[in-house]
Design an enzyme around this catalytic site. Structure first.
Site, PDB file in Angstrom:
ATOM      1  N   GLU A  34       0.818  -1.031  -0.167  1.00  0.00           N
ATOM      2  CA  GLU A  34      -0.107   0.123   0.052  1.00  0.00           C
ATOM      3  C   GLU A  34       0.915   1.305   0.203  1.00  0.00           C
ATOM      4  O   GLU A  34       1.925   1.161   0.669  1.00  0.00           O
ATOM      5  CB  GLU A  34      -0.715  -0.180   1.218  1.00  0.00           C
ATOM      6  CG  GLU A  34      -2.259   0.229   1.009  1.00  0.00           C
ATOM      7  CD  GLU A  34      -2.810  -0.637  -0.035  1.00  0.00           C
ATOM      8  OE1 GLU A  34      -3.204  -0.120  -1.218  1.00  0.00           O
ATOM      9  OE2 GLU A  34      -3.716  -1.743   0.508  1.00  0.00           O
ATOM     10  N   HIS A  35       0.654   2.112  -1.019  1.00  0.00           N
ATOM     11  CA  HIS A  35       1.298   3.533  -1.016  1.00  0.00           C
ATOM     12  C   HIS A  35       2.724   3.246  -1.769  1.00  0.00           C
ATOM     13  O   HIS A  35       3.513   4.261  -1.541  1.00  0.00           O
ATOM     14  CB  HIS A  35       1.072   4.318   0.133  1.00  0.00           C
ATOM     15  CG  HIS A  35      -0.146   5.123   0.451  1.00  0.00           C
ATOM     16  ND1 HIS A  35      -0.439   6.380   0.292  1.00  0.00           N
ATOM     17  CD2 HIS A  35      -1.186   4.436   0.956  1.00  0.00           C
ATOM     18  CE1 HIS A  35      -1.675   6.474   0.536  1.00  0.00           C
ATOM     19  NE2 HIS A  35      -2.299   5.387   1.006  1.00  0.00           N
ATOM     20  N   SER A  68     -24.374   8.246 -16.828  1.00  0.00           N
ATOM     21  CA  SER A  68     -23.918   7.243 -15.526  1.00  0.00           C
ATOM     22  C   SER A  68     -25.303   7.209 -14.710  1.00  0.00           C
ATOM     23  O   SER A  68     -26.283   8.172 -14.713  1.00  0.00           O
ATOM     24  CB  SER A  68     -22.983   7.715 -14.738  1.00  0.00           C
ATOM     25  OG  SER A  68     -22.761   7.025 -13.636  1.00  0.00           O
ATOM     26  N   ALA A 130     -15.424   2.933  -1.471  1.00  0.00           N
ATOM     27  CA  ALA A 130     -15.110   1.599  -0.547  1.00  0.00           C
ATOM     28  C   ALA A 130     -13.455   1.208  -0.575  1.00  0.00           C
ATOM     29  O   ALA A 130     -13.083   0.429  -0.030  1.00  0.00           O
ATOM     30  CB  ALA A 130     -15.848   0.576  -1.004  1.00  0.00           C
ATOM     31  N   LEU A 132     -12.421   0.103  -3.428  1.00  0.00           N
ATOM     32  CA  LEU A 132     -12.118  -0.883  -4.486  1.00  0.00           C
ATOM     33  C   LEU A 132     -11.942  -0.584  -6.012  1.00  0.00           C
ATOM     34  O   LEU A 132     -12.293  -1.461  -6.614  1.00  0.00           O
ATOM     35  CB  LEU A 132     -13.411  -1.881  -4.094  1.00  0.00           C
ATOM     36  CG  LEU A 132     -13.573  -2.549  -2.818  1.00  0.00           C
ATOM     37  CD1 LEU A 132     -14.903  -3.216  -2.900  1.00  0.00           C
ATOM     38  CD2 LEU A 132     -12.440  -3.278  -2.440  1.00  0.00           C
ATOM     39  N   GLU A 167      -6.826  10.115 -14.335  1.00  0.00           N
ATOM     40  CA  GLU A 167      -6.951  10.169 -13.041  1.00  0.00           C
ATOM     41  C   GLU A 167      -6.166  11.277 -12.293  1.00  0.00           C
ATOM     42  O   GLU A 167      -6.810  12.377 -11.519  1.00  0.00           O
ATOM     43  CB  GLU A 167      -6.653   8.973 -12.254  1.00  0.00           C
ATOM     44  CG  GLU A 167      -7.173   8.976 -10.587  1.00  0.00           C
ATOM     45  CD  GLU A 167      -7.841   7.566 -10.085  1.00  0.00           C
ATOM     46  OE1 GLU A 167      -8.369   6.776 -11.163  1.00  0.00           O
ATOM     47  OE2 GLU A 167      -8.034   7.756  -9.053  1.00  0.00           O
ATOM     48  N   ASP A 179      -3.925   0.554  -9.752  1.00  0.00           N
ATOM     49  CA  ASP A 179      -5.500   0.266  -9.687  1.00  0.00           C
ATOM     50  C   ASP A 179      -5.706  -0.087 -11.311  1.00  0.00           C
ATOM     51  O   ASP A 179      -6.391  -1.133 -11.583  1.00  0.00           O
ATOM     52  CB  ASP A 179      -6.424   1.393  -9.156  1.00  0.00           C
ATOM     53  CG  ASP A 179      -5.945   1.739  -7.738  1.00  0.00           C
ATOM     54  OD1 ASP A 179      -5.385   0.765  -7.073  1.00  0.00           O
ATOM     55  OD2 ASP A 179      -6.216   2.793  -7.275  1.00  0.00           O
TER      56      ASP A 179
HETATM   57  C1  GLA Z   1      -5.230   4.283  -4.315  1.00  0.00           C
HETATM   58  C2  GLA Z   1      -4.326   4.603  -5.375  1.00  0.00           C
HETATM   59  C3  GLA Z   1      -3.278   3.723  -5.923  1.00  0.00           C
HETATM   60  C4  GLA Z   1      -2.512   3.408  -4.611  1.00  0.00           C
HETATM   61  C5  GLA Z   1      -3.282   3.241  -3.366  1.00  0.00           C
HETATM   62  C6  GLA Z   1      -2.626   2.970  -1.954  1.00  0.00           C
HETATM   63  O1  GLA Z   1      -5.923   3.217  -4.419  1.00  0.00           O
HETATM   64  O2  GLA Z   1      -5.425   4.915  -6.720  1.00  0.00           O
HETATM   65  O3  GLA Z   1      -2.501   4.187  -6.902  1.00  0.00           O
HETATM   66  O4  GLA Z   1      -1.591   4.542  -4.277  1.00  0.00           O
HETATM   67  O5  GLA Z   1      -4.187   4.149  -3.175  1.00  0.00           O
HETATM   68  O6  GLA Z   1      -1.814   1.941  -2.283  1.00  0.00           O
END
Ligand code: GLA
Length: 388
Positions: A34-35, A68, A130, A132, A167, A179
């Site tokens: 994560e991150h 949408s 969420a 996701l 994004e 993601d």
């Molecule tokens: C979000 C971002 C990802 C990633 C995560 C953390 O989902 O879109 O690029 O940085 O946070 O791991």
């Protein structure tokens, strides 16, 4: 009504004709890492079965119209206006519409000649907010659709990159590439091991089904947004840490460098850096453990990841900690918050015969703490973006 049918029905309100097709892309769960993505590090996400569907058809007038099921009104702009809108005047576009229009904006220059306008109708069963990646699911569905309709012939990595750029620049969220990669490259019962520096990927079989494990998602209902607030702050801390340590990114810092880092950095920046360094190690260790010992052996790594996000990176919230603790007490073999943090969801890896007990335990613990009831459901590692 399924999301695919809902996209088709919404398309019928836009256009008298049939759509050229319906394309879809999934949300994702990050198993670990994560991150780390925007620090050039390692991640191990998988795509889930919840998808965003885009019913898309060409139009002759060079305009792009997006609708949408989440929004009352369609948004329409000319293809020729996209360059003026993004990024400078993006605030004029409702936020939800910046995702699909942003993808059109980033992909259009890949066409060799003129491209037709499009009508895009979106419907999704990926829960929003969420953690996701409902946003990557929109980007992915629109990207595969436009790639085909505009004859771009781009590969999946290029489409993931287009989604990320949308994004970052059209929406304004400074996120990494995890993601979109998960949404593009997902495969059944497997995770995607991504090196965010080289962008090389390996498909890692998860073996959850064989080990009789389920992935429980506990959506806390606590909303987060990545364009504002904590996410961008954490990213800035990481960049500061790398600068002060004299490296291009935190990927270049190892555990052996941490004692020096503790001397160079202020206490908070040091803990942010330590999270990234140890999290990268945990991703590598998780991949190795999955290969050598299977999924029943990765629980401790998931827990260590959660503790690091809670204590060092400080992106958890009480609801997420409660979800993790309750799932563990009810027999989960591992659990952690997933995604950007500050809300969103936790995941728990739970033996199939303990799923109901774990869901009950989490719901009971939330009630006892006075938290709003969480939304608890299972997900299955699934296929990536496609034409339906
Ligand atoms: C979000 C971002 C990802 C990633 C995560 C953390 O989902 O879109 O690029 O940085 O946070 O791991």
């Amino acid at each position: 009504m399924s999301a695919a049918d809902a996209a088709g029905a919404l398309f019928a309100t836009l256009s008298a004709g049939e759509p050229a097709g319906v394309w879809s892309a999934p949300g994702r769960v990050n198993l670990i890492g994560e991150h780390t993505d925007y620090n050039d590090g390692f991640v191990l996400p998988f795509a889930i079965e919840a998808r965003t569907h885009a019913a898309v058809g060409a139009r002759a007038d060079g305009r792009v119209r997006v609708a949408s099921t989440f929004a009352d009104e369609a948004v329409e702009v000319g293809l020729a206006e996209l360059d003026a809108l993004f990024p400078a005047r993006r605030d004029e576009i409702p936020e939800w519409a910046r995702y699909p229009l942003g993808v059109a904006w980033t992909l259009r220059p890949s066409a060799s000649g003129d491209v037709p306008g499009v009508d895009i109708a979106l419907a999704s069963d990926v829960p929003v907010g969420a953690g996701l990646s409902s946003s990557a699911a929109i980007e992915g569905a629109v990207a595969v659709a436009l790639d085909e309709l505009w004859g771009l012939g781009l590969d999946r990595r290029a489409l993931a990159a287009a989604g990320r750029r949308a994004e970052n620049e059209a929406v304004g969220a400074p996120t990494g590439i995890m993601d979109q990669t998960a949404s593009m490259l997902g495969q059944a019962d497997a995770a995607i091991f991504l090196d965010c520096r080289t962008l090389q990927t390996q498909i890692i079989p998860l073996g959850f089904a064989e080990a009789q494990l389920e992935v429980l998602v506990i959506d806390t209902g606590v909303k987060h947004a990545h364009a504002t607030g904590g996410y961008a702050e954490r990213r800035a801390s990481c960049e500061l840490g790398a600068r002060l340590l004299g490296v291009p990114s935190l990927r270049d810092v190892t555990a052996a460098d941490l004692p020096r880092a503790a001397q160079v950095l202020d206490e908070v920046t040091f803990r942010r850096v330590r999270h990234i360094v140890t999290e990268n190690q945990r991703v590598l260790e998780t991949v190795r453990t999955l290969r050598e010992s299977g999924p029943l052996a990765i629980g401790a790594l998931l827990l260590a990841s959660h503790a690091s996000m809670r204590d060092d990176f400080e992106i958890s919230v009480p609801e997420l900690d409660t979800a993790v603790d309750a799932a563990l007490s009810a027999g989960a073999i591992g659990s952690r918050m997933t995604g950007g943090g500050f809300g969103g969801a936790a995941i728990a890896l739970v033996p199939s015969d303990r799923v109901a007990a774990a869901a009950d335990a989490v719901t009971t613990a939330f009630a006892a703490s006075g938290f709003a009831a969480p939304h608890v459901f299972t997900v299955t590692p699934s296929a990536g973006a496609r034409r339906d």
